[in-house]
Motif scaffolding. Structure first.
Motif, PDB file in Angstrom:
ATOM      1  N   ALA A   1      32.642  31.896  51.918  1.00 15.95           N
ATOM      2  CA  ALA A   1      33.988  32.337  52.270  1.00 15.95           C
ATOM      3  C   ALA A   1      33.997  33.845  52.519  1.00 15.95           C
ATOM      4  CB  ALA A   1      34.965  31.979  51.160  1.00 15.95           C
ATOM      5  N   LYS A   2      35.121  34.336  53.019  1.00 12.10           N
ATOM      6  CA  LYS A   2      35.311  35.765  53.254  1.00 12.10           C
ATOM      7  C   LYS A   2      36.129  36.427  52.152  1.00 12.10           C
ATOM      8  CE  LYS A   2      33.525  35.940  57.503  1.00 12.10           C
ATOM      9  NZ  LYS A   2      32.355  36.765  57.850  1.00 12.10           N
ATOM     10  N   ARG A   3      36.740  35.574  51.326  1.00 12.19           N
ATOM     11  CA  ARG A   3      37.642  36.087  50.280  1.00 12.19           C
ATOM     12  C   ARG A   3      37.544  35.167  49.075  1.00 12.19           C
ATOM     13  NH1 ARG A   3      44.160  35.941  51.242  1.00 12.19           N
ATOM     14  NH2 ARG A   3      44.856  36.482  49.127  1.00 12.19           N
ATOM     15  N   LEU A   4      37.531  35.748  47.904  1.00 15.72           N
ATOM     16  CA  LEU A   4      37.391  34.975  46.668  1.00 15.72           C
ATOM     17  C   LEU A   4      38.585  35.237  45.757  1.00 15.72           C
ATOM     18  CD1 LEU A   4      35.737  33.183  44.733  1.00 15.72           C
ATOM     19  CD2 LEU A   4      34.580  35.262  43.947  1.00 15.72           C
ATOM     20  N   VAL A   5      39.306  34.166  45.426  1.00 16.58           N
ATOM     21  CA  VAL A   5      40.431  34.244  44.492  1.00 16.58           C
ATOM     22  C   VAL A   5      40.029  33.508  43.221  1.00 16.58           C
ATOM     23  CG1 VAL A   5      42.851  33.619  44.071  1.00 16.58           C
ATOM     24  CG2 VAL A   5      42.122  34.361  46.366  1.00 16.58           C
ATOM     25  N   LYS A   6      40.013  34.228  42.095  1.00 18.31           N
ATOM     26  CA  LYS A   6      39.646  33.625  40.811  1.00 18.31           C
ATOM     27  C   LYS A   6      40.885  33.424  39.959  1.00 18.31           C
ATOM     28  CE  LYS A   6      34.880  35.308  40.379  1.00 18.31           C
ATOM     29  NZ  LYS A   6      33.944  36.091  39.525  1.00 18.31           N
ATOM     30  N   LEU A   7      40.988  32.220  39.379  1.00 14.79           N
ATOM     31  CA  LEU A   7      42.109  31.901  38.498  1.00 14.79           C
ATOM     32  C   LEU A   7      41.631  31.744  37.068  1.00 14.79           C
ATOM     33  CD1 LEU A   7      42.849  30.314  41.418  1.00 14.79           C
ATOM     34  CD2 LEU A   7      44.902  29.865  40.082  1.00 14.79           C
ATOM     35  N   ARG A   8      42.515  32.083  36.145  1.00 13.03           N
ATOM     36  CA  ARG A   8      42.249  31.866  34.723  1.00 13.03           C
ATOM     37  C   ARG A   8      43.586  31.711  34.009  1.00 13.03           C
ATOM     38  NH1 ARG A   8      37.909  32.416  31.462  1.00 13.03           N
ATOM     39  NH2 ARG A   8      36.710  33.345  33.166  1.00 13.03           N
ATOM     40  N   ASP A   9      43.695  30.669  33.215  1.00 11.24           N
ATOM     41  CA  ASP A   9      44.903  30.430  32.407  1.00 11.24           C
ATOM     42  C   ASP A   9      46.178  30.449  33.244  1.00 11.24           C
ATOM     43  OD1 ASP A   9      43.288  30.285  30.114  1.00 11.24           O
ATOM     44  OD2 ASP A   9      43.406  32.441  29.795  1.00 11.24           O
TER      45      ASP A   9
ATOM     46  N   ARG B   1      46.880  31.986  36.012  1.00 13.83           N
ATOM     47  CA  ARG B   1      47.192  33.215  36.742  1.00 13.83           C
ATOM     48  C   ARG B   1      46.026  33.598  37.654  1.00 13.83           C
ATOM     49  NH1 ARG B   1      51.640  35.387  34.136  1.00 13.83           N
ATOM     50  NH2 ARG B   1      51.859  34.846  31.923  1.00 13.83           N
ATOM     51  N   ILE B   2      46.322  34.405  38.671  1.00 12.00           N
ATOM     52  CA  ILE B   2      45.248  34.941  39.507  1.00 12.00           C
ATOM     53  C   ILE B   2      44.621  36.122  38.770  1.00 12.00           C
ATOM     54  CG2 ILE B   2      44.719  36.173  41.651  1.00 12.00           C
ATOM     55  CD1 ILE B   2      46.751  34.415  43.061  1.00 12.00           C
ATOM     56  N   GLU B   3      43.336  35.963  38.448  1.00 14.70           N
ATOM     57  CA  GLU B   3      42.609  36.984  37.695  1.00 14.70           C
ATOM     58  C   GLU B   3      42.081  38.073  38.616  1.00 14.70           C
ATOM     59  OE1 GLU B   3      39.445  36.572  34.141  1.00 14.70           O
ATOM     60  OE2 GLU B   3      38.707  35.823  36.062  1.00 14.70           O
ATOM     61  N   SER B   4      41.614  37.671  39.817  1.00 10.61           N
ATOM     62  CA  SER B   4      41.116  38.649  40.785  1.00 10.61           C
ATOM     63  C   SER B   4      41.223  38.063  42.182  1.00 10.61           C
ATOM     64  CB  SER B   4      39.667  39.037  40.487  1.00 10.61           C
ATOM     65  OG  SER B   4      38.799  37.911  40.613  1.00 10.61           O
ATOM     66  N   ASP B   5      41.271  38.946  43.173  1.00 11.26           N
ATOM     67  CA  ASP B   5      41.407  38.552  44.578  1.00 11.26           C
ATOM     68  C   ASP B   5      40.652  39.593  45.386  1.00 11.26           C
ATOM     69  OD1 ASP B   5      42.170  37.917  47.161  1.00 11.26           O
ATOM     70  OD2 ASP B   5      44.288  37.649  46.692  1.00 11.26           O
ATOM     71  N   GLN B   6      39.487  39.209  45.920  1.00 12.66           N
ATOM     72  CA  GLN B   6      38.636  40.188  46.589  1.00 12.66           C
ATOM     73  C   GLN B   6      38.076  39.673  47.891  1.00 12.66           C
ATOM     74  OE1 GLN B   6      35.753  39.751  43.111  1.00 12.66           O
ATOM     75  NE2 GLN B   6      34.302  40.227  44.740  1.00 12.66           N
ATOM     76  N   GLN B   7      37.874  40.585  48.832  1.00 16.14           N
ATOM     77  CA  GLN B   7      37.221  40.284  50.088  1.00 16.14           C
ATOM     78  C   GLN B   7      35.718  40.450  49.895  1.00 16.14           C
ATOM     79  OE1 GLN B   7      38.838  39.409  52.949  1.00 16.14           O
ATOM     80  NE2 GLN B   7      40.904  39.675  52.122  1.00 16.14           N
TER      81      GLN B   7
END
Length: 233
Positions: free
Chosen positions: A212-220, A222-228
């Protein structure tokens, strides 16, 4: 709200009732995805990524918040309207392929066009073109049990593409495949993205997410991080 976004979510919350208990699966999620993005969603079990995927795919509705899909508010739609949006706007690719076992690959690919009301001659012609585009022209008359796992996933990809959807939603699309076949499938998805499709990929595998070109990480919830990022493509 970003009027140019294909997906625009604001303060999306999802609460499930479990007997007398309430479980907050998503907690005030804000997420925007533009046209022709390739986004990977990752997170541990219980992070909310499956719930978020179901809401993005109009398989479920949020408890509160606003979800605009291609400029249309789908967050409070009834089930029948959501089904119509799914059929027209979203192509699904699942880990378990979800193919009909008693019909051919070609007929599986043509199924969404039946729901769209397309006549038989037109839908077969279109399904043949799409199945050829994923390299299965010589296997289109085989049933799923006559195909390898990788070939079945190609059929599923063709079925997802046949309605020209705004979004391809891929839920663990390589989860049942070996590493070589997984690479082949991800290369197909990469090419689909290059040709202009928006792809949202749900995976727990970091090497798959890297396509992918962008990574969205979730935890509990909520969105923990959102990076290109871009490593493989």
């Amino acid at each position: 709200m970003d009027q140019g976004a294909l997906i625009e979510m604001r303060q999306i919350t999802k609460i499930y009732k479990m007997g007398s208990e309430s479980v907050e699966a998503l907690k005030a999620i804000d997420l925007s995805v533009g046209a022709n993005e390739f986004v990977a969603l990752m997170g541990p079990s219980g992070s909310g990524k499956s719930t978020l995927m179901n809401i993005i795919g109009c398989l479920d509705s949020p408890t509160s918040g606003v979800y605009m899909l291609n400029g249309v508010d789908v967050s409070s739609m009834e089930d029948a309207d959501l089904a119509n949006v799914r059929n027209r706007k979203i192509g699904f690719i699942f880990q378990t392929f979800n193919l009909m076992p008693r019909i051919s690959a070609l007929e599986n690919v043509a199924l969404p066009l039946i729901y769209a009301g397309m006549d038989k001659k037109t839908r077969i012609e279109k399904a043949m073109r799409v199945i050829d585009s994923v390299g299965l022209a010589d296997r289109m008359h085989h049933r799923p049990n006559e195909l390898s796992g990788g070939q079945r996933q190609r059929v599923a990809i063709a079925r997802a593409l046949v309605n020209d959807p705004a979004i391809i939603l891929a839920d663990e699309p390589t989860g049942n495949l070996d590493s070589k076949t997984s690479e082949e499938i991800m290369n197909i998805l990469t090419e689909i993205h290059r040709l202009g499709n928006t792809i949202i990929l749900v995976t727990h595998e970091a090497d798959i997410a890297e396509y992918a070109k962008r990574l969205v990480k979730l935890r509990d919830g909520r969105i923990e991080s959102d990076q290109q990022f871009s490593k493989k493509n």
